[in-house]
Design an enzyme around this catalytic site. Structure first.
Site, short mmCIF file in Angstrom:
data_model
loop_
_atom_site.label_atom_id
_atom_site.label_comp_id
_atom_site.label_asym_id
_atom_site.label_seq_id
_atom_site.Cartn_x
_atom_site.Cartn_y
_atom_site.Cartn_z
N SER A 1 0.84 -1.22 0.00
CA SER A 1 0.00 0.00 0.00
C SER A 1 0.86 1.26 0.00
O SER A 1 0.45 2.29 -0.54
CB SER A 1 -0.98 0.00 1.18
OG SER A 1 -0.30 0.13 2.40
N ARG B 1 13.00 -8.51 4.89
CA ARG B 1 14.29 -9.20 4.97
C ARG B 1 15.31 -8.24 5.58
O ARG B 1 15.27 -7.03 5.29
CB ARG B 1 14.81 -9.61 3.57
CG ARG B 1 13.92 -10.50 2.78
CD ARG B 1 13.75 -11.87 3.36
NE ARG B 1 14.99 -12.60 3.56
CZ ARG B 1 15.08 -13.74 4.26
NH1 ARG B 1 14.01 -14.24 4.83
NH2 ARG B 1 16.23 -14.36 4.39
N ASN C 1 14.19 3.15 4.87
CA ASN C 1 13.20 2.15 5.30
C ASN C 1 12.06 2.84 6.03
O ASN C 1 12.27 3.82 6.75
CB ASN C 1 13.87 1.16 6.25
CG ASN C 1 12.92 0.09 6.77
OD1 ASN C 1 12.15 -0.49 6.00
ND2 ASN C 1 12.95 -0.17 8.06
N HIS D 1 9.37 2.37 8.94
CA HIS D 1 9.18 1.52 10.12
C HIS D 1 8.01 2.06 10.95
O HIS D 1 7.95 3.25 11.22
CB HIS D 1 10.45 1.48 10.97
CG HIS D 1 10.32 0.58 12.15
ND1 HIS D 1 10.30 -0.78 12.04
CD2 HIS D 1 10.16 0.86 13.47
CE1 HIS D 1 10.15 -1.32 13.24
NE2 HIS D 1 10.05 -0.35 14.13
N SER E 1 8.30 6.04 11.17
CA SER E 1 9.57 6.73 10.90
C SER E 1 10.12 6.28 9.56
O SER E 1 9.94 5.11 9.17
CB SER E 1 10.61 6.37 11.96
OG SER E 1 10.15 6.61 13.26
N ASP F 1 16.63 -1.38 11.96
CA ASP F 1 15.79 -0.22 12.33
C ASP F 1 16.57 0.79 13.17
O ASP F 1 15.97 1.53 13.97
CB ASP F 1 14.52 -0.68 13.09
CG ASP F 1 13.68 -1.66 12.29
OD1 ASP F 1 13.63 -1.52 11.05
OD2 ASP F 1 13.09 -2.57 12.90
C1 GRF Z 1 3.95 -0.79 6.90
O1 GRF Z 1 3.18 -0.75 8.05
C2 GRF Z 1 5.36 -0.42 7.22
O2 GRF Z 1 5.47 0.43 8.31
C3 GRF Z 1 5.99 -1.74 7.55
O3 GRF Z 1 5.34 -2.68 6.74
C4 GRF Z 1 4.07 -2.19 6.37
C5 GRF Z 1 4.00 -2.25 4.89
O4 GRF Z 1 2.72 -2.06 4.42
N1 GRF Z 1 7.41 -1.67 7.37
P1 GRF Z 1 2.45 -2.12 2.84
O5 GRF Z 1 2.99 -3.43 2.32
O6 GRF Z 1 3.10 -0.94 2.21
O7 GRF Z 1 0.95 -2.05 2.73
#
Ligand code: GRF
Length: 220
Positions: free
Chosen positions: A16, A94, A110, A112, A139, A148
Site C-alpha cells: 500500500s 528481509r 526504510n 518503520h 519513521s 531499524d
Molecule cells: C507498513 O506498516 C510499514 O510500516 C511496515 O510494513 C508495512 C507495509 O505495508 N514496514 P504495505 O505493504 O506498504 O501495505
C-alpha cells in the site's frame, strides 16, 4: 529542474505504501519515478500493483538461495543494475546485509511503524499500547547495519486512543504512513536530504530531530 529521481522500491506484501508512491507520481508535480519494484515474495500484492502501473518488477525468492550472503549478492546486483538514486524499503521483510548495504549506503531508506528509536523490530503497535504510550507513529530512516537503527529522517505521530488494539492502531497509522513515504521521497527528489557521518542533513544543516509530517503534508 533536476532529472527525476530514479527510485527502486522493495516490498514483501501488500504494497500500500508503494501504491501511495505510484498515485502521488501519477497525480503529477513530483520529481521522482519508480523504475523498478523488487520483491522476495512472488505472490506479493505489491508486485501486481506495480505491474498494473507498467513498472518493471523482479522477484528474488530468498528461499532459492543456500546462504544469506548469496541472496544479498544477487539482490545487490538486481537493485544496482537499474542504477537507482534512491531505494525505498516499504514493507520489505528481509534484513539488509552488508553486501546490499555497501553499494547503496546513504541511498537506501526504510519505513518503520514506530517512533524510532522506540520499538525496533516487529509488533510495534502492541508494544506501544502495552507500554501505556500516549502516542505512536512511523519513521523513515537511512538503512544501516543495525536493524531499524539508522539515522531517522522523518516521522509522523498519531495519538493512541483509549481502547486501541494493535489492529485499530495499525489501521489509523497506515494512511499516515502513506503520506510520510510520499513526503519523504519528495524531499529526496529535491535533493534536500543526505546522510553524512551517521547524521541526517537537510538543506546542508545537521538535523537534531527528525522532520515531522505536518497536516498539510509538508515536512518541517
Ligand atoms: C507498513 O506498516 C510499514 O510500516 C511496515 O510494513 C508495512 C507495509 O505495508 N514496514 P504495505 O505493504 O506498504 O501495505
Amino acid at each position: 529542474m533536476n532529472a527525476p529521481l530514479k527510485t527502486c522500491v522493495l516490498v514483501s506484501g501488500n504494497g500500500s505504501n508503494l501504491q501511495a508512491l505510484i498515485d502521488a507520481r501519477r497525480s503529477g508535480g513530483l520529481n521522482f519515478e519508480i523504475n523498478h519494484v523488487i520483491s522476495n515474495v512472488a505472490k506479493a500484492r505489491g508486485l501486481a500493483r506495480a505491474e498494473r502501473s507498467g513498472i518493471p518488477t523482479s522477484v528474488l525468492d530468498h528461499r532459492a538461495f543456500t546462504s544469506r550472503d548469496d541472496f544479498d549478492r544477487a539482490l545487490a546486483l538486481l537493485i544496482c543494475t537499474g542504477k537507482p538514486d534512491l531505494v525505498v524499503l516499504a514493507g520489505f521483510m528481509r534484513i539488509i546485509g552488508p553486501e546490499v548495504l555497501e553499494p547503496l549506503r546513504g541511498r537506501m531508506i526504510n519505513l518503520h511503524p514506530s517512533l524510532l528509536p522506540l520499538y525496533r523490530g516487529v509488533d510495534t503497535y502492541r508494544r506501544a499500547i502495552e507500554a501505556g504510550d500516549e502516542k505512536h507513529g512511523a519513521s523513515m530512516h537511512f538503512v544501516t547495519e543495525e536493524l531499524d537503527g539508522g539515522p531517522v529522517i522523518s516521522q509522523v505521530v498519531i495519538p493512541i486512543q483509549p481502547g486501541d488494539e494493535a489492529d485499530s492502531l495499525a489501521a489509523r497509522l497506515s494512511p499516515m504512513e502513506h503520506r510520510l513515504v510520499v513526503a519523504t521521497v519528495e524531499f529526496f527528489s529535491r535533493h534536500r536530504v543526505e546522510c553524512m557521518d551517521g547524521s541526517v542533513f537537510v538543506d546542508g544543516s545537521k538535523q537534531e530531530q527528525p522532520l515531522q509530517l505536518q497536516d498539510n503534508d509538508r515536512l518541517t
